[in-house]
Every structure is written in structure tokens, then in C-alpha cells.
Design a protein around this motif. Structure first.
Motif, short mmCIF file in Angstrom:
data_model
loop_
_atom_site.label_atom_id
_atom_site.label_comp_id
_atom_site.label_asym_id
_atom_site.label_seq_id
_atom_site.Cartn_x
_atom_site.Cartn_y
_atom_site.Cartn_z
N GLY A 80 0.82 -1.20 0.00
CA GLY A 80 0.00 0.00 0.00
C GLY A 80 0.86 1.25 0.00
N PHE A 81 0.32 2.34 -0.56
CA PHE A 81 1.03 3.61 -0.65
C PHE A 81 0.15 4.72 -0.08
CE2 PHE A 81 2.64 0.90 -3.99
CZ PHE A 81 4.01 1.11 -3.97
N GLY A 82 0.80 5.68 0.60
CA GLY A 82 0.06 6.80 1.17
C GLY A 82 -1.01 6.36 2.14
N LEU A 83 -0.64 5.50 3.09
CA LEU A 83 -1.62 4.84 3.94
C LEU A 83 -1.91 5.63 5.22
CD1 LEU A 83 -0.32 1.16 3.73
CD2 LEU A 83 -2.17 2.20 2.41
N ARG A 84 -3.16 5.54 5.66
CA ARG A 84 -3.58 6.00 6.98
C ARG A 84 -4.27 4.85 7.70
NH1 ARG A 84 -4.22 10.89 8.93
NH2 ARG A 84 -6.11 10.19 9.99
N PHE A 85 -3.98 4.74 9.01
CA PHE A 85 -4.59 3.70 9.83
C PHE A 85 -5.41 4.38 10.91
CE2 PHE A 85 -0.70 2.10 7.99
CZ PHE A 85 -1.01 0.81 7.57
N ASP A 86 -6.73 4.23 10.84
CA ASP A 86 -7.64 4.95 11.74
C ASP A 86 -8.48 3.96 12.54
OD1 ASP A 86 -7.06 7.72 10.93
OD2 ASP A 86 -7.88 7.08 9.00
N PRO A 87 -8.13 3.73 13.81
CA PRO A 87 -8.97 2.86 14.65
C PRO A 87 -10.34 3.50 14.88
CG PRO A 87 -6.78 3.18 15.62
CD PRO A 87 -6.92 4.17 14.51
N ALA A 88 -11.33 2.66 15.09
CA ALA A 88 -12.66 3.15 15.46
C ALA A 88 -12.57 3.87 16.80
CB ALA A 88 -13.64 1.99 15.53
N PRO A 89 -13.51 4.80 17.07
CA PRO A 89 -13.44 5.57 18.32
C PRO A 89 -13.35 4.72 19.57
CG PRO A 89 -15.05 6.53 16.82
CD PRO A 89 -14.60 5.25 16.19
N SER A 90 -13.98 3.56 19.57
CA SER A 90 -13.98 2.70 20.76
C SER A 90 -12.86 1.66 20.75
CB SER A 90 -15.31 1.98 20.88
OG SER A 90 -15.56 1.17 19.73
N ALA A 91 -12.03 1.65 19.68
CA ALA A 91 -10.99 0.64 19.53
C ALA A 91 -9.70 1.06 20.21
CB ALA A 91 -10.73 0.37 18.05
N ARG A 92 -8.82 0.08 20.44
CA ARG A 92 -7.51 0.37 20.97
C ARG A 92 -6.65 1.06 19.92
NH1 ARG A 92 -5.66 -5.29 23.95
NH2 ARG A 92 -7.23 -5.27 25.63
N PRO A 93 -5.65 1.83 20.34
CA PRO A 93 -4.76 2.47 19.36
C PRO A 93 -4.04 1.42 18.51
CG PRO A 93 -4.46 3.44 21.54
CD PRO A 93 -5.33 2.22 21.72
N PHE A 94 -3.69 1.81 17.30
CA PHE A 94 -2.87 0.98 16.41
C PHE A 94 -1.50 1.61 16.32
CE2 PHE A 94 -1.57 -0.57 12.12
CZ PHE A 94 -1.58 -1.92 12.42
N SER A 95 -0.43 0.78 16.37
CA SER A 95 0.93 1.31 16.51
C SER A 95 1.31 2.27 15.39
CB SER A 95 1.94 0.16 16.55
OG SER A 95 1.84 -0.55 17.77
N VAL A 96 0.87 2.02 14.16
CA VAL A 96 1.25 2.85 13.02
C VAL A 96 0.08 3.77 12.68
CG1 VAL A 96 2.07 2.89 10.65
CG2 VAL A 96 2.74 1.01 12.16
N ALA A 97 0.33 5.08 12.67
CA ALA A 97 -0.71 6.04 12.31
C ALA A 97 -0.78 6.26 10.81
CB ALA A 97 -0.46 7.37 13.02
N SER A 98 0.38 6.25 10.13
CA SER A 98 0.41 6.46 8.69
C SER A 98 1.72 5.90 8.15
CB SER A 98 0.28 7.95 8.34
OG SER A 98 1.39 8.68 8.85
N ALA A 99 1.79 5.72 6.83
CA ALA A 99 3.00 5.22 6.19
C ALA A 99 2.99 5.63 4.72
CB ALA A 99 3.11 3.70 6.30
N GLU A 100 4.15 6.05 4.24
CA GLU A 100 4.26 6.34 2.81
C GLU A 100 4.14 5.07 1.99
OE1 GLU A 100 7.85 8.46 2.11
OE2 GLU A 100 7.29 10.17 3.36
N ARG A 101 4.70 3.97 2.54
CA ARG A 101 4.61 2.68 1.84
C ARG A 101 4.70 1.57 2.88
NH1 ARG A 101 9.02 0.12 -2.47
NH2 ARG A 101 7.73 -1.64 -3.19
N ALA A 102 3.90 0.53 2.73
CA ALA A 102 3.95 -0.63 3.61
C ALA A 102 3.83 -1.89 2.78
CB ALA A 102 2.85 -0.57 4.66
#
Length: 241
Positions: A80-102
Motif C-alpha cells: 500500500g502507498f500513502g496509507l492512513r490507519f484509523d482505529p474506530a473511536p472505541s478501539a484500541r490504538p494501532f501502533s502505526v498512524a500512517s505510512a508512505e509505503r507498507a
């Protein structure tokens, strides 16, 4: 000469709670190679963690390939390119908030082994997570390259029994290379790094860390469901179904 498949509002769930939602999935294979598929998720996706909750992934491009589907494990690549990782409001945080490439790559190997490669370029960590503790607010690069012992034993009617079968066979990840680096610092796993599964599904193991610049050093331990570095508790260990 091609097979084209488009699925809309695809939702998949495992009894463990692991899930995947895709607003649109496009797949294609050549008629002469029906076991090799290329896939795209043009509207992003949402993956559901059994305990952590859902995380929506969006980006400029998310695509994948799958082949050797009768192998254990199959050959799967996701990028993936230009990625954003957005947990749901009630979910636990996810370690990566964004990435240019994964990237994620899974490959079968000889003797029932497998291999996993994960790479993140231009990543940004979420504060309060393990990645945040290691990288801070600076952009980071991450590489994880490991061999999977007894990968052919990951078999079962669903994810939970398949992982239990793997653990019972002595399954573990032996780390060949693992590092997280920023412009000012870095940390890498030394020799003897390994991970396996506890009976409750939590990752456990030891990752000896060597620091460059201002990065942390010591032994990162995953035990009793927690991640610890020295005397500091960094949070809960990842738990697989």
C-alpha cells in the motif's frame, strides 16, 4: 483469456473475532494460471482485531497478489502507498498512524518452513504504543524478516485452531533481521531473537536490542501477556486468535 471478479461490500469473519471488510475488491487471473491472482482494494479496507477492535486503512493504492494457494503457507504479497490507519473511536490504538509505503510478504519454504517480510517506509507512530516508545514523533523505517518454523502445521477449520496446531508443533518465528530507524536513532534486534505463541494466544519471546544514536537498548521481552523493556512496561503483547 482472463478471469475478472469484482466483489462489493465484502465482509469476512472468523469465530475468533478476526475480520475483514472491503467496500470493493477487484481481482484478476489469467485463464492459463487460475491459481495466481492479483487484487486491488480501490476504496480501502477495514480489518478487525479480536480484542483491539476495527482499524480502517485508506491510501492512494492498496493491492495484493496470491499464488501457490495449495501450498502451506501460500505465497501472498500486500502493498500500500500513502496509507492512513484509523482505529474506530472505541478501539484500541494501532501502533502505526500512517505510512508512505507498507509491504507484507508471506512465502513457503523447504522442510515445512515459511518466511515473513514486513517493511514500512515513511511511517509515523501512534503516541502511547510500542512503536511510539521506540520512534517518538519522527518518521521511521521498519523491517521485519523472519523464518516460520513448522509453517505447514498452520491448518484448521478457522484461525484459532490453526494457530493452536502450529503452537503444538513447536511453531516459532526466528528473526533474521528486525530494525526500526529514524533520522536520529535506531534500534535493531540482535542474534537469538525469537517469538512464539503462549497457550492464550499472546506473543511471547525475547528480542535483544542494540541501539544506534539515541535509540533504546536492552532486551525486549514478551511474557505474561505484556511487553517490557528493562523495567519499563510498554503495554499488552499482541494476541492472536
Amino acid at each position: 483469456f482472463r478471469l475478472d471478479l469484482t466483489l462489493v461490500d465484502l465482509s469476512a469473519r472468523d469465530p475468533s473475532g478476526l475480520g475483514l471488510n472491503l467496500p470493493r475488491l477487484e481481482a484478476e487471473a489469467y485463464m492459463h494460471a487460475p491459481h495466481h491472482w492479483v487484487l486491488a482494494a480501490p476504496r480501502g479496507l477495514t480489518f478487525v482485531r479480536p480484542e483491539g477492535g476495527p482499524v480502517t486503512v485508506s491510501g492512494r493504492m492498496i493491492h495484493a497478489s496470491a499464488r501457490s494457494l495449495d501450498s502451506r503457507p501460500p505465497a501472498i504479497s500486500i502493498e500500500g502507498f500513502g496509507l492512513r490507519f484509523d482505529p474506530a473511536p472505541s478501539a484500541r490504538p494501532f501502533s502505526v498512524a500512517s505510512a508512505e509505503r507498507a509491504q507484507f510478504h508471506l512465502r513457503p519454504g523447504p522442510g515445512g518452513q515459511g518466511a515473513i517480510l514486513v517493511k514500512v517506509d515513511g511511517g509515523r507512530a501512534t503516541p502511547g504504543t510500542v512503536a511510539g516508545a521506540l520512534a517518538g514523533s519522527a518518521p521511521f523505517e521498519f523491517v521485519w524478516d523472519s523464518l516460520v518454523a513448522h509453517a505447514d502445521r498452520v491448518t484448521g477449520p478457522s484461525v484459532g485452531p490453526a494457530l493452536a496446531s502450529w503452537r503444538a508443533a513447536g511453531g516459532r518465528l526466528d528473526v533474521r533481521e528486525a530494525h526500526l530507524t529514524t533520522a536520529a536513532s535506531g534500534v535493531a534486534a540482535g542474534s537469538g531473537a525469537w517469538l512464539s505463541l503462549a497457550p492464550d494466544g499472546a506473543l511471547e519471546g525475547r528480542l535483544p536490542l542494540a541501539a544506534n544514536g539515541q535509540g533504546p537498548s536492552g532486551v525486549l521481552e514478551l511474557t505474561s501477556g505484556r511487553i517490557r523493556l528493562g523495567g519499563a512496561d510498554l503495554g499488552p503483547a499482541p494476541r492472536l486468535p
